[in-house]
Scaffold this motif. Structure first.
Motif, PDB file in Angstrom:
ATOM      1  N   GLU A 123      18.249  -4.353 -24.484  1.00  0.00           N
ATOM      2  CA  GLU A 123      17.571  -3.095 -24.206  1.00  0.00           C
ATOM      3  C   GLU A 123      16.491  -3.394 -23.179  1.00  0.00           C
ATOM      4  N   VAL A 124      16.399  -2.574 -22.151  1.00  0.00           N
ATOM      5  CA  VAL A 124      15.422  -2.815 -21.097  1.00  0.00           C
ATOM      6  C   VAL A 124      14.443  -1.644 -21.041  1.00  0.00           C
ATOM      7  N   VAL A 125      13.168  -1.969 -21.155  1.00  0.00           N
ATOM      8  CA  VAL A 125      12.091  -0.998 -21.007  1.00  0.00           C
ATOM      9  C   VAL A 125      11.524  -1.176 -19.599  1.00  0.00           C
ATOM     10  N   ALA A 126      11.470  -0.105 -18.831  1.00  0.00           N
ATOM     11  CA  ALA A 126      10.971  -0.176 -17.458  1.00  0.00           C
ATOM     12  C   ALA A 126       9.496   0.216 -17.420  1.00  0.00           C
ATOM     13  N   PHE A 127       8.716  -0.558 -16.662  1.00  0.00           N
ATOM     14  CA  PHE A 127       7.288  -0.281 -16.502  1.00  0.00           C
ATOM     15  C   PHE A 127       6.986  -0.103 -15.024  1.00  0.00           C
ATOM     16  N   CYS A 128       6.534   1.095 -14.654  1.00  0.00           N
ATOM     17  CA  CYS A 128       6.171   1.416 -13.263  1.00  0.00           C
ATOM     18  C   CYS A 128       4.658   1.581 -13.181  1.00  0.00           C
ATOM     19  N   ALA A 129       4.000   0.738 -12.404  1.00  0.00           N
ATOM     20  CA  ALA A 129       2.547   0.802 -12.237  1.00  0.00           C
ATOM     21  C   ALA A 129       2.205   1.551 -10.961  1.00  0.00           C
ATOM     22  N   ASN A 130       1.451   2.620 -11.102  1.00  0.00           N
ATOM     23  CA  ASN A 130       0.958   3.345  -9.929  1.00  0.00           C
ATOM     24  C   ASN A 130      -0.325   2.688  -9.469  1.00  0.00           C
ATOM     25  N   LEU A 131      -0.221   1.943  -8.366  1.00  0.00           N
ATOM     26  CA  LEU A 131      -1.377   1.268  -7.783  1.00  0.00           C
ATOM     27  C   LEU A 131      -1.743   1.861  -6.426  1.00  0.00           C
ATOM     28  N   VAL A 156       3.178   3.746  -1.644  1.00  0.00           N
ATOM     29  CA  VAL A 156       3.732   4.921  -0.980  1.00  0.00           C
ATOM     30  C   VAL A 156       5.007   5.415  -1.659  1.00  0.00           C
ATOM     31  N   GLU A 157       5.644   4.576  -2.444  1.00  0.00           N
ATOM     32  CA  GLU A 157       6.897   4.967  -3.078  1.00  0.00           C
ATOM     33  C   GLU A 157       6.685   6.087  -4.098  1.00  0.00           C
ATOM     34  N   ASP A 158       7.700   6.930  -4.236  1.00  0.00           N
ATOM     35  CA  ASP A 158       7.672   8.047  -5.180  1.00  0.00           C
ATOM     36  C   ASP A 158       8.035   7.524  -6.570  1.00  0.00           C
ATOM     37  N   LEU A 159       7.048   7.467  -7.469  1.00  0.00           N
ATOM     38  CA  LEU A 159       7.312   6.939  -8.805  1.00  0.00           C
ATOM     39  C   LEU A 159       8.085   7.928  -9.660  1.00  0.00           C
ATOM     40  N   SER A 170      17.096   1.440   7.644  1.00  0.00           N
ATOM     41  CA  SER A 170      17.374   0.571   8.771  1.00  0.00           C
ATOM     42  C   SER A 170      16.242  -0.411   9.063  1.00  0.00           C
ATOM     43  N   SER A 171      15.074  -0.212   8.455  1.00  0.00           N
ATOM     44  CA  SER A 171      13.934  -1.075   8.740  1.00  0.00           C
ATOM     45  C   SER A 171      14.221  -2.514   8.317  1.00  0.00           C
ATOM     46  N   PRO A 172      13.915  -3.476   9.194  1.00  0.00           N
ATOM     47  CA  PRO A 172      14.128  -4.887   8.848  1.00  0.00           C
ATOM     48  C   PRO A 172      12.968  -5.484   8.068  1.00  0.00           C
ATOM     49  N   TYR A 173      11.930  -4.695   7.802  1.00  0.00           N
ATOM     50  CA  TYR A 173      10.711  -5.243   7.222  1.00  0.00           C
ATOM     51  C   TYR A 173      10.699  -5.127   5.701  1.00  0.00           C
ATOM     52  N   SER A 174       9.981  -6.051   5.097  1.00  0.00           N
ATOM     53  CA  SER A 174       9.711  -5.995   3.662  1.00  0.00           C
ATOM     54  C   SER A 174       8.239  -5.642   3.491  1.00  0.00           C
ATOM     55  N   ARG A 175       7.972  -4.550   2.756  1.00  0.00           N
ATOM     56  CA  ARG A 175       6.596  -4.079   2.600  1.00  0.00           C
ATOM     57  C   ARG A 175       6.176  -4.076   1.137  1.00  0.00           C
ATOM     58  N   ASP A 176       4.920  -4.369   0.915  1.00  0.00           N
ATOM     59  CA  ASP A 176       4.304  -4.226  -0.401  1.00  0.00           C
ATOM     60  C   ASP A 176       3.011  -3.466  -0.201  1.00  0.00           C
ATOM     61  N   THR A 177       2.865  -2.336  -0.872  1.00  0.00           N
ATOM     62  CA  THR A 177       1.691  -1.499  -0.648  1.00  0.00           C
ATOM     63  C   THR A 177       0.975  -1.178  -1.941  1.00  0.00           C
ATOM     64  N   ASN A 178      -0.333  -1.061  -1.847  1.00  0.00           N
ATOM     65  CA  ASN A 178      -1.127  -0.433  -2.901  1.00  0.00           C
ATOM     66  C   ASN A 178      -2.377   0.141  -2.240  1.00  0.00           C
ATOM     67  N   ILE A 179      -3.261   0.710  -3.016  1.00  0.00           N
ATOM     68  CA  ILE A 179      -4.411   1.420  -2.462  1.00  0.00           C
ATOM     69  C   ILE A 179      -5.378   0.488  -1.736  1.00  0.00           C
ATOM     70  N   TRP A 180      -5.341  -0.812  -2.030  1.00  0.00           N
ATOM     71  CA  TRP A 180      -6.260  -1.773  -1.429  1.00  0.00           C
ATOM     72  C   TRP A 180      -5.716  -2.369  -0.137  1.00  0.00           C
ATOM     73  N   GLY A 181      -4.392  -2.250   0.087  1.00  0.00           N
ATOM     74  CA  GLY A 181      -3.850  -2.790   1.321  1.00  0.00           C
ATOM     75  C   GLY A 181      -2.342  -2.857   1.331  1.00  0.00           C
ATOM     76  N   THR A 182      -1.804  -3.156   2.499  1.00  0.00           N
ATOM     77  CA  THR A 182      -0.362  -3.232   2.722  1.00  0.00           C
ATOM     78  C   THR A 182      -0.023  -4.571   3.362  1.00  0.00           C
ATOM     79  N   SER A 183       1.073  -5.189   2.901  1.00  0.00           N
ATOM     80  CA  SER A 183       1.564  -6.414   3.526  1.00  0.00           C
ATOM     81  C   SER A 183       2.954  -6.156   4.081  1.00  0.00           C
ATOM     82  N   VAL A 184       3.256  -6.805   5.207  1.00  0.00           N
ATOM     83  CA  VAL A 184       4.542  -6.636   5.874  1.00  0.00           C
ATOM     84  C   VAL A 184       5.087  -8.013   6.239  1.00  0.00           C
TER      85      VAL A 184
END
Length: 397
Positions: free
Chosen positions: A27-35, A38-41, A169-183
């Motif tokens: 059984e898998v419980v999913a946890f989505c953290a809104n930090l 930009v993704e639609d949770l 089509s974007s070749p980039y990997s992004r990680d975003t939150n309210i404090w900053g974005t990495s690419v």
């Protein structure tokens, strides 16, 4: 078996949810953290349910993230390798903590995450969970499965009716939150080339930023930012506002060679407008209110604090002890700093505090009232004594 999965709704964690159910008959419980990403949770929650999650936790952790993690690093002036404001690094301990709390509430046997073997996050999740709940098993599907190519991932999704996000089509990997974005990835892998403008999503190029500067007045109370231009704002609103105005002026872009804790060098491209402004203002306010020795010694501990955060040691005795030091220091850090935003720069232009150690009668060359110039000769004589003795011994040069 029950597993709690840190779930973003992206390709890897969507595949991981289905893979965990199939591989571990779990059984898998999913946890989505809104930090503040930009993704639609809402879409992530729906996708998790479609992929068979027994339950889904979607939690707004932005306030906790800022007050207990990002602002702690801010009051410590902790910037990794003098440039990186560690938006991702600071978020992982919070995610790990909530994974453990949910696992205990759900009586789960394990937790899982979508980090890869080359990155830092695998260590941050593992270290955080091990510190808080050493009895829990940590599963990293991306490091266990054989879905190593896009073709295999698509085939697995089709064979198991896995709902995945539409490929972009974007070749980039992004990680975003309210404090900053990495690419990362794509053209950025060629470190001889400048980042393409398309890399940046929350900051304008300095060249296209407004031709008139903007003055922003930041108010701090005990080291915590709480006012912008005289208006009291909650942490989330304050950071979002500064991200918008500073990003509009091209502030907060960073392009660095980064030494990952797993031992490899990578290129890190980041956007952190609010963090860039707040760090400039906070450091200048500290310089105004702290004695010289304390201000300079604090810089040594700031460097160590940043290393602890980056190196997955948030849940360590040393980090806790350093917090006690910075908590004592921040009692003096109350006041306002005005920052000029212009064409990619954030420059402090004014500062004031009731705890200011600036004394006009001593500092100004126009005033003779308080400073005894005649004492300078004796002071200089004593201060230069080590060099004088070495010179007499012929030990200099």
């Amino acid at each position: 078996m029950k597993i709690v999965l840190a779930y973003s709704g992206g390709l890897d964690t969507s595949l991981a949810l289905a893979w965990l159910r199939r591989t571990y008959d779990a059984e898998v419980v999913a946890f989505c953290a809104n930090l503040g990403q930009v993704e639609d949770l809402g879409e992530a929650e729906a996708r998790a349910k479609a992929n068979g999650a027994t339950s889904v936790y979607v939690e707004d952790l932005r306030h906790e993230f800022l007050t207990d993690y990002a602002f702690r690093a801010l009051r410590a002036d902790a910037v990794f390798e003098t440039r990186y404001h560690m938006a991702a690094s600071l978020s992982r301990p919070l995610i790990a903590k909530r994974l453990v709390e949910i696992a205990k509430a759900e009586n789960a046997h394990a937790v899982a995450h979508g980090a890869t073997g080359k990155g830092n996050d695998q260590v941050r999740f593992f270290a955080g969970i091990a510190a808080l709940a050493p009895e829990l098993r940590v599963i990293a599907p991306v490091m266990e499965w054989d879905l190593t190519t896009r073709a295999r991932q698509i085939a697995f999704a089709e064979e198991n009716a896995v709902s995945i996000p539409a490929f972009k089509s974007s070749p980039y990997s992004r990680d975003t939150n309210i404090w900053g974005t990495s690419v990362e990835c794509g053209p950025l892998d060629d470190i001889a080339l400048a980042p393409p403008e398309e890399v940046y999503t929350i900051t304008r190029s300095p060249e296209s930023a407004p031709d008139r500067p903007l003055l922003v007045r930041i108010g701090f109370e005990n080291g915590v930012p709480c006012l912008v231009d005289g208006e009291r704002l909650d942490p989330v609103t304050l950071v979002r506002h500064l991200n918008q105005v500073a990003g509009e002026h091209g502030v907060g872009r960073i392009d660095i060679m980064e030494n990952r804790l797993v031992g490899i060098k990578v290129r890190g491209v980041y956007e952190a407008p609010a963090a860039a402004v707040l760090y400039e203002a906070h450091r200048e306010l500290e310089n105004l209110v702290l004695e010289r020795d304390l201000f300079q010694y604090k810089a040594l501990l700031s460097k160590k604090y940043a290393e602890l955060v980056y190196d997955a040691k948030w849940f360590s005795a040393l980090r806790g002890s350093l917090d006690a030091f910075f908590d004592d220091v921040r009692r003096r850090v109350t006041g306002e700093v005005t920052v000029k935003l212009y064409k990619g720069s954030a420059t402090v232009v004014a500062r004031q505090s009731e705890n200011s150690l600036y004394h006009l009668d001593f500092a100004s060359y126009e005033s003779e009232a308080a400073f005894d110039h005649s004492a300078g000769t004796g002071f200089s004589y004593i201060w230069s004594m080590p060099g004088r003795v070495s010179g007499l011994r012929g030990a200099i040069g």
